[in-house]
Every structure is written in C-alpha cells, then in structure tokens.
Design a protein around this motif. Sequence first.
Motif, PDB file in Angstrom:
ATOM      1  N   ALA A  10       7.371  10.282  -7.085  1.00 51.17           N
ATOM      2  CA  ALA A  10       8.465  11.192  -6.715  1.00 51.17           C
ATOM      3  C   ALA A  10       8.439  11.366  -5.204  1.00 51.17           C
ATOM      4  O   ALA A  10       7.492  10.947  -4.536  1.00 51.17           O
ATOM      5  CB  ALA A  10       8.302  12.542  -7.410  1.00 51.17           C
ATOM      6  N   SER A  11       9.481  11.988  -4.680  1.00 43.73           N
ATOM      7  CA  SER A  11       9.492  12.276  -3.244  1.00 43.73           C
ATOM      8  C   SER A  11       8.596  13.480  -2.972  1.00 43.73           C
ATOM      9  O   SER A  11       8.746  14.522  -3.613  1.00 43.73           O
ATOM     10  CB  SER A  11      10.909  12.586  -2.767  1.00 43.73           C
ATOM     11  OG  SER A  11      10.874  13.085  -1.438  1.00 43.73           O
ATOM     12  N   PRO A  12       7.673  13.374  -2.031  1.00 47.90           N
ATOM     13  CA  PRO A  12       6.773  14.502  -1.749  1.00 47.90           C
ATOM     14  C   PRO A  12       7.382  15.546  -0.816  1.00 47.90           C
ATOM     15  O   PRO A  12       6.793  16.597  -0.595  1.00 47.90           O
ATOM     16  CB  PRO A  12       5.584  13.819  -1.074  1.00 47.90           C
ATOM     17  CG  PRO A  12       6.191  12.649  -0.366  1.00 47.90           C
ATOM     18  CD  PRO A  12       7.327  12.182  -1.239  1.00 47.90           C
ATOM     19  N   ILE A 186       1.258  18.018   4.611  1.00 48.08           N
ATOM     20  CA  ILE A 186       1.918  16.716   4.443  1.00 48.08           C
ATOM     21  C   ILE A 186       1.013  15.761   3.672  1.00 48.08           C
ATOM     22  O   ILE A 186       1.444  15.080   2.737  1.00 48.08           O
ATOM     23  CB  ILE A 186       2.288  16.120   5.822  1.00 48.08           C
ATOM     24  CG1 ILE A 186       3.386  16.964   6.477  1.00 48.08           C
ATOM     25  CG2 ILE A 186       2.746  14.664   5.677  1.00 48.08           C
ATOM     26  CD1 ILE A 186       3.664  16.600   7.928  1.00 48.08           C
ATOM     27  N   GLU A 187      -0.265  15.733   4.045  1.00 50.61           N
ATOM     28  CA  GLU A 187      -1.223  14.855   3.380  1.00 50.61           C
ATOM     29  C   GLU A 187      -1.361  15.213   1.899  1.00 50.61           C
ATOM     30  O   GLU A 187      -1.395  14.335   1.030  1.00 50.61           O
ATOM     31  CB  GLU A 187      -2.580  14.955   4.079  1.00 50.61           C
ATOM     32  CG  GLU A 187      -3.515  13.819   3.764  1.00 50.61           C
ATOM     33  CD  GLU A 187      -4.729  13.783   4.677  1.00 50.61           C
ATOM     34  OE1 GLU A 187      -5.520  12.837   4.543  1.00 50.61           O
ATOM     35  OE2 GLU A 187      -4.877  14.693   5.518  1.00 50.61           O
ATOM     36  N   GLU A 191      -0.421  12.806  -1.346  1.00 49.93           N
ATOM     37  CA  GLU A 191      -1.426  12.530  -2.379  1.00 49.93           C
ATOM     38  C   GLU A 191      -0.943  12.966  -3.761  1.00 49.93           C
ATOM     39  O   GLU A 191      -1.273  12.339  -4.765  1.00 49.93           O
ATOM     40  CB  GLU A 191      -2.734  13.241  -2.033  1.00 49.93           C
ATOM     41  CG  GLU A 191      -3.470  12.613  -0.854  1.00 49.93           C
ATOM     42  CD  GLU A 191      -4.705  13.400  -0.453  1.00 49.93           C
ATOM     43  OE1 GLU A 191      -4.946  14.473  -1.060  1.00 49.93           O
ATOM     44  OE2 GLU A 191      -5.419  12.955   0.463  1.00 49.93           O
ATOM     45  N   SER A 192      -0.143  14.032  -3.820  1.00 51.19           N
ATOM     46  CA  SER A 192       0.323  14.559  -5.108  1.00 51.19           C
ATOM     47  C   SER A 192       1.268  13.605  -5.831  1.00 51.19           C
ATOM     48  O   SER A 192       1.462  13.721  -7.043  1.00 51.19           O
ATOM     49  CB  SER A 192       1.017  15.910  -4.908  1.00 51.19           C
ATOM     50  OG  SER A 192       2.294  15.750  -4.314  1.00 51.19           O
ATOM     51  N   VAL A 193       1.869  12.660  -5.093  1.00 48.40           N
ATOM     52  CA  VAL A 193       2.800  11.712  -5.724  1.00 48.40           C
ATOM     53  C   VAL A 193       2.208  10.304  -5.818  1.00 48.40           C
ATOM     54  O   VAL A 193       2.913   9.333  -6.092  1.00 48.40           O
ATOM     55  CB  VAL A 193       4.154  11.668  -4.975  1.00 48.40           C
ATOM     56  CG1 VAL A 193       4.844  13.019  -5.046  1.00 48.40           C
ATOM     57  CG2 VAL A 193       3.979  11.216  -3.523  1.00 48.40           C
ATOM     58  N   GLY A 199       1.290   8.437   4.207  1.00 48.98           N
ATOM     59  CA  GLY A 199       2.228   7.447   3.699  1.00 48.98           C
ATOM     60  C   GLY A 199       2.600   6.453   4.787  1.00 48.98           C
ATOM     61  O   GLY A 199       1.745   6.036   5.577  1.00 48.98           O
ATOM     62  N   PRO A 200       3.871   6.092   4.880  1.00 46.13           N
ATOM     63  CA  PRO A 200       4.302   5.100   5.876  1.00 46.13           C
ATOM     64  C   PRO A 200       4.557   5.687   7.262  1.00 46.13           C
ATOM     65  O   PRO A 200       4.977   4.980   8.172  1.00 46.13           O
ATOM     66  CB  PRO A 200       5.607   4.579   5.271  1.00 46.13           C
ATOM     67  CG  PRO A 200       6.164   5.764   4.558  1.00 46.13           C
ATOM     68  CD  PRO A 200       4.971   6.498   3.996  1.00 46.13           C
TER      69      PRO A 200
END
Length: 236
Positions: A10-12, A186-187, A191-193, A199-200
């Motif tokens: 999903a989108s975090p 943010i981190e 990690e939750s998704v 990420g990128p």
Amino acid sequence: MDLEKLGWIASPFNPNKPDPRFILYDDIGREILIQASKESSRIFYIYGKVGMGKSTLALWMSEVAKAYDLEPILIHGGRLYDPEIVKEKLKTIFKGPGFFRWLINLIRRKKTINYLVIVDDVTEIEDRNFFEKLVGIIDHPKIHASVCLFGNKKLEEWPYREVFTNRRIIVYELKKPSKDKILKMIESRVESVGGSGYGPLTLEEIFDIIERNETIRDILSALEIKIMEKLRAGQI
C-alpha cells in the motif's frame, strides 16, 4: 502509484488517513494523560495548523488512555460530528463502565473511574449545548473526568471559549517536529508496507520536502507526489 515496482502492499504516505502507529507528538500526549490520571476536572486545549497531526494524536491518546487508568471517550468534530452519537457516548459516563471494565477495577480495588473526553476538530463544532454538557460533566460531584480539546484556532480565537470562563485551560501548540522525528516516521511508514529505509527516496529529496512544507499532511502529500514523479520518469 505502481506499488508492485516498489514491493509495497500500500502507499505509506496517505495524507488523509490519521494513523496512530506513526505518532509524532507522543511526548505531549503522555504528559496530558499523566496529568489527567492524577487529577480530574482538568481541561486541555491542543491547537495547530490543519494537517499538523492533531487527529492522529487524538486517536493515539484514545488507544493508550487505559494504560494510564483513564476511560477514554473519543468524539469527532467537523463533518463527522453527530449530536445523537455524541449523546450516546456521553451517557456512558453516567451509566458507568461495562462489566469487564468494572471487573478489572474491582480486581485492582479501584473505586473511581477517571474519564477522559477527547474531542477532535472542536473548533468546527457549532453546538453550544454540547460544550455546556462538557462543563456539566466536569462539575458533576460524582464524576471524575477531564476534557482534551483539539482545535485549529488559538484558544482566544475560539468563539466557545467563553463557555469555559473562569476555568484554567492548559494549552499546547503542535509545532513542526524535528527532522529526526520526521525521518523516523517516514522510515516506519515505509517498513509498514513492506519496504525498507526511505524507499526510493534519497535523504536530499526528503530534506528538501521537509524544508518546503510546514505541516505533516503537506509533507506526506509531497512525498507521495515525488515517488509518482520518479516512477513516471523511470527512475525506479
């Protein structure tokens, strides 16, 4: 957003969904919960810009309040405000806790129940009767309750402040958190998704977004847009 390329489920960075897992103001929340657990009839007012994380903090406090021996009652203001739902929720204060909560208190030999009424988007509620009921609950000799109000305006700019005249109101302002706190948030979201790190996104890109945006919601929106841009450009 093409989540498969990122390996995300999903989108975090959904900016419109408060998620208490990613709390940024837990220090303020804990301070309020500790005060409310020690003494009833307290009034707290938390304000900040729209999108700063007030709803997330309200949800988080309602979830952890019982760990501080507080019985939380969460009321949504704004477009979610429903007088009938609010009426039923406030009734529970006069009825007392449910059987299992009563049993736990009996085992703990706890004679009194301390309630914490948490009201989100309070400055969007145009119902004087509701605020007068809150005062009545605070003043009731047989009820132990405190109130925590979340608003978008400064206390002195809130029209219904006068309902609480001659009462001490403890005020907190939610300001933009430190970069370190935002980076950890943010981190955790990535990690939750199913992702890792940031990420990128590069640290330089993230720092630029944090610098250019004032609220948490705006930061999350900008992060999501940045990732979409990189996907379209084939940079991921």
